[in-house]
Design a protein around this motif. Structure first.
Motif, PDB file in Angstrom:
ATOM      1  N   PRO A 155      31.283  39.391  29.782  1.00  0.00           N
ATOM      2  CA  PRO A 155      32.282  38.902  28.828  1.00  0.00           C
ATOM      3  C   PRO A 155      33.611  38.643  29.519  1.00  0.00           C
ATOM      4  O   PRO A 155      33.957  39.285  30.508  1.00  0.00           O
ATOM      5  CB  PRO A 155      32.390  40.056  27.822  1.00  0.00           C
ATOM      6  N   TRP A 156      34.346  37.667  29.007  1.00  0.00           N
ATOM      7  CA  TRP A 156      35.665  37.347  29.540  1.00  0.00           C
ATOM      8  C   TRP A 156      36.668  38.373  29.004  1.00  0.00           C
ATOM      9  O   TRP A 156      36.808  38.553  27.791  1.00  0.00           O
ATOM     10  CB  TRP A 156      36.060  35.938  29.127  1.00  0.00           C
ATOM     11  N   ASP A 157      37.370  39.038  29.911  1.00  0.00           N
ATOM     12  CA  ASP A 157      38.380  40.015  29.519  1.00  0.00           C
ATOM     13  C   ASP A 157      39.671  39.279  29.201  1.00  0.00           C
ATOM     14  O   ASP A 157      40.312  38.717  30.094  1.00  0.00           O
ATOM     15  CB  ASP A 157      38.592  41.023  30.659  1.00  0.00           C
ATOM     16  N   ARG A 158      40.080  39.283  27.950  1.00  0.00           N
ATOM     17  CA  ARG A 158      41.271  38.565  27.521  1.00  0.00           C
ATOM     18  C   ARG A 158      42.556  39.356  27.740  1.00  0.00           C
ATOM     19  O   ARG A 158      43.646  38.857  27.471  1.00  0.00           O
ATOM     20  CB  ARG A 158      41.131  38.192  26.044  1.00  0.00           C
ATOM     21  N   THR A 159      42.440  40.565  28.241  1.00  0.00           N
ATOM     22  CA  THR A 159      43.621  41.390  28.498  1.00  0.00           C
ATOM     23  C   THR A 159      43.561  42.008  29.894  1.00  0.00           C
ATOM     24  O   THR A 159      43.526  43.237  30.039  1.00  0.00           O
ATOM     25  CB  THR A 159      43.761  42.500  27.438  1.00  0.00           C
ATOM     26  N   PRO A 160      43.515  41.191  30.948  1.00  0.00           N
ATOM     27  CA  PRO A 160      43.474  41.745  32.312  1.00  0.00           C
ATOM     28  C   PRO A 160      44.732  42.555  32.599  1.00  0.00           C
ATOM     29  O   PRO A 160      45.816  42.274  32.070  1.00  0.00           O
ATOM     30  CB  PRO A 160      43.389  40.500  33.192  1.00  0.00           C
ATOM     31  N   ARG A 161      44.605  43.551  33.475  1.00  0.00           N
ATOM     32  CA  ARG A 161      45.717  44.475  33.739  1.00  0.00           C
ATOM     33  C   ARG A 161      46.357  44.269  35.112  1.00  0.00           C
ATOM     34  O   ARG A 161      47.231  45.037  35.498  1.00  0.00           O
ATOM     35  CB  ARG A 161      45.215  45.913  33.598  1.00  0.00           C
ATOM     36  N   SER A 162      45.944  43.234  35.827  1.00  0.00           N
ATOM     37  CA  SER A 162      46.592  42.889  37.098  1.00  0.00           C
ATOM     38  C   SER A 162      46.307  41.421  37.379  1.00  0.00           C
ATOM     39  O   SER A 162      45.316  40.870  36.885  1.00  0.00           O
ATOM     40  CB  SER A 162      46.089  43.778  38.235  1.00  0.00           C
ATOM     41  N   LEU A 163      47.190  40.810  38.181  1.00  0.00           N
ATOM     42  CA  LEU A 163      47.115  39.357  38.362  1.00  0.00           C
ATOM     43  C   LEU A 163      47.609  38.964  39.745  1.00  0.00           C
ATOM     44  O   LEU A 163      48.645  39.460  40.198  1.00  0.00           O
ATOM     45  CB  LEU A 163      47.953  38.682  37.278  1.00  0.00           C
ATOM     46  N   ALA A 164      46.874  38.084  40.399  1.00  0.00           N
ATOM     47  CA  ALA A 164      47.304  37.502  41.673  1.00  0.00           C
ATOM     48  C   ALA A 164      47.263  35.986  41.536  1.00  0.00           C
ATOM     49  O   ALA A 164      46.371  35.443  40.877  1.00  0.00           O
ATOM     50  CB  ALA A 164      46.406  37.961  42.814  1.00  0.00           C
ATOM     51  N   ALA A 165      48.234  35.310  42.132  1.00  0.00           N
ATOM     52  CA  ALA A 165      48.330  33.852  42.031  1.00  0.00           C
ATOM     53  C   ALA A 165      48.178  33.218  43.399  1.00  0.00           C
ATOM     54  O   ALA A 165      48.712  33.720  44.396  1.00  0.00           O
ATOM     55  CB  ALA A 165      49.670  33.451  41.418  1.00  0.00           C
ATOM     56  N   VAL A 166      47.451  32.098  43.452  1.00  0.00           N
ATOM     57  CA  VAL A 166      47.314  31.307  44.678  1.00  0.00           C
ATOM     58  C   VAL A 166      47.586  29.847  44.325  1.00  0.00           C
ATOM     59  O   VAL A 166      47.457  29.435  43.173  1.00  0.00           O
ATOM     60  CB  VAL A 166      45.916  31.459  45.304  1.00  0.00           C
ATOM     61  N   GLY A 167      47.978  29.073  45.346  1.00  0.00           N
ATOM     62  CA  GLY A 167      48.228  27.665  45.087  1.00  0.00           C
ATOM     63  C   GLY A 167      49.356  27.103  45.921  1.00  0.00           C
ATOM     64  O   GLY A 167      49.557  27.490  47.075  1.00  0.00           O
ATOM     65  N   ASP A 168      50.124  26.202  45.315  1.00  0.00           N
ATOM     66  CA  ASP A 168      51.133  25.439  46.056  1.00  0.00           C
ATOM     67  C   ASP A 168      52.533  25.648  45.497  1.00  0.00           C
ATOM     68  O   ASP A 168      52.815  26.665  44.855  1.00  0.00           O
ATOM     69  CB  ASP A 168      50.753  23.958  46.076  1.00  0.00           C
ATOM     70  N   SER A 169      53.416  24.665  45.717  1.00  0.00           N
ATOM     71  CA  SER A 169      54.833  24.801  45.389  1.00  0.00           C
ATOM     72  C   SER A 169      55.094  24.969  43.899  1.00  0.00           C
ATOM     73  O   SER A 169      56.097  25.567  43.505  1.00  0.00           O
ATOM     74  CB  SER A 169      55.609  23.589  45.905  1.00  0.00           C
ATOM     75  N   ILE A 170      54.213  24.451  43.040  1.00  0.00           N
ATOM     76  CA  ILE A 170      54.433  24.606  41.608  1.00  0.00           C
ATOM     77  C   ILE A 170      54.402  26.082  41.235  1.00  0.00           C
ATOM     78  O   ILE A 170      55.247  26.572  40.474  1.00  0.00           O
ATOM     79  CB  ILE A 170      53.375  23.811  40.811  1.00  0.00           C
ATOM     80  N   THR A 171      53.455  26.818  41.784  1.00  0.00           N
ATOM     81  CA  THR A 171      53.352  28.246  41.494  1.00  0.00           C
ATOM     82  C   THR A 171      54.443  29.049  42.184  1.00  0.00           C
ATOM     83  O   THR A 171      54.725  30.174  41.793  1.00  0.00           O
ATOM     84  CB  THR A 171      51.950  28.759  41.893  1.00  0.00           C
ATOM     85  N   ARG A 172      55.085  28.459  43.193  1.00  0.00           N
ATOM     86  CA  ARG A 172      56.226  29.117  43.845  1.00  0.00           C
ATOM     87  C   ARG A 172      57.555  28.801  43.157  1.00  0.00           C
ATOM     88  O   ARG A 172      58.605  29.311  43.551  1.00  0.00           O
ATOM     89  CB  ARG A 172      56.323  28.680  45.308  1.00  0.00           C
TER      90      ARG A 172
END
Length: 318
Positions: A57-74
């Protein structure tokens, strides 16, 4: 002879009694089995069938988060000229006006302690596997991905990342994450419609001058040129972005713990207020807020968003 006959009759009666008892026990056993299994004795419906493996099942309330990507996310160019501003990042920022995905999911304390931004300005999909490795080291419950704009924003059309190369890098990124953080969920954002950004910013004299410095030349170069060749060039870049988004959707669909945004960011019509006043290309604080809203809505939805059928993207602004 009479005695012998009586003996045979007694033995015969005993055999009949034992046989009847055996048959009765067999019938009772069969009836009991049938009543427990909900079917007739010996029927196919009475045989147990293995249950299929359930989809996590998809957890709709995750308790930690990491982001990857480019300048938009920065948060590049959202606070000052040619500068990263990660505090306004749609994914992990701390700015309360933007109200990033991390703030919405984890709250201020949780976002400060349990969110990490490994995106890098100028990154393209080839940089994603290494970023995924950094993200996976935290064992996050959710990883956000926004990549692909720089793959289309080349000096020339010929230098745009080929679609199959884009696919291979994204598949390698997902494999790396699954190796190091197999239970992490992944939210994948579509690549924005750069042609729509061109259409929005081309009328601004400041923006068009900034673009001449070389920002996304494949789309924004010679912004005022309305010739047929210029239109064909912009359409080709846009089609490459559509192809990238199809790859993101396809690869994500192969992973039970991955959710694509259904083309929501690609479809979003950024206005001038939502674009950086320094480059009319990257999202402003307001634009970052819109990205955070889209992400939060899709991450917390009961079902994943429905994607646009391949090849059905609209023609974009002109």
């Amino acid at each position: 002879m009479r005695q012998r006959a009586r003996t045979y009759r007694r033995r015969g009666a005993g055999i009949v009694a034992v046989t009847l008892a055996t048959l009765s026990a067999a019938v009772l056993t069969a009836c009991d089995s049938s009543s427990q299994q909900g079917g007739r004795p010996g029927s196919a419906s009475s045989r147990p069938t293995p249950s299929p493996s359930p989809t996590p099942p998809w957890d709709r309330t995750p308790r930690s988060l990491a982001a990857v990507g480019d300048s938009i996310t920065r948060g590049f160019d959202a606070c000052s000229l040619f500068t990263d501003c990660p505090e306004v990042s749609w994914a992990t920022g701390t700015d309360t006006r933007v109200n990033s995905l991390a703030l919405r999911l984890l709250g201020p304390a949780g976002a400060a302690a349990r969110s990490w931004n490994h995106a890098r300005s100028g990154a393209d999909v080839a940089d994603l596997p290494a970023q995924m490795a950094l993200a996976a080291a935290h064992k996050p419950e959710l990883v956000t991905v926004m990549v692909g704009a720089n793959d289309a924003c080349a000096d020339t059309m010929e230098r745009m990342t080929p679609v199959e190369t884009f696919r291979a890098s994204f598949e390698a990124s997902m494999s790396r994450l699954r190796k190091d953080a197999p239970k992490a969920q992944v939210y994948v954002s579509s690549v924005p419609d750069l042609k729509r950004l061109w259409s929005t910013g081309r009328a601004d004299p400041v923006g068009s001058q900034i673009w001449k410095l070389g920002i996304c030349a494949s789309m924004l170069g010679e912004a005022e040129d309305d010739s047929l060749s210029a239109q064909q060039r912009r359409d080709a870049v846009r089609q490459r972005i559509v192809a990238y988004n199809e790859v993101l959707e396809d690869v994500c669909a192969e992973d039970d713990r991955c959710r694509y945004d259904g083309g929501a960011v690609f479809d979003y019509r950024f206005s001038g207020q939502q674009l950086s006043r320094w480059d009319w290309f990257h999202p402003s604080r307001d634009g970052q807020e819109r990205l955070a809203e889209i992400a939060y809505r899709n991450v917390t939805a009961a079902k994943p968003p429905a994607g646009r059928p391949a090849g059905q993207a609209d023609g974009g602004a002109r």
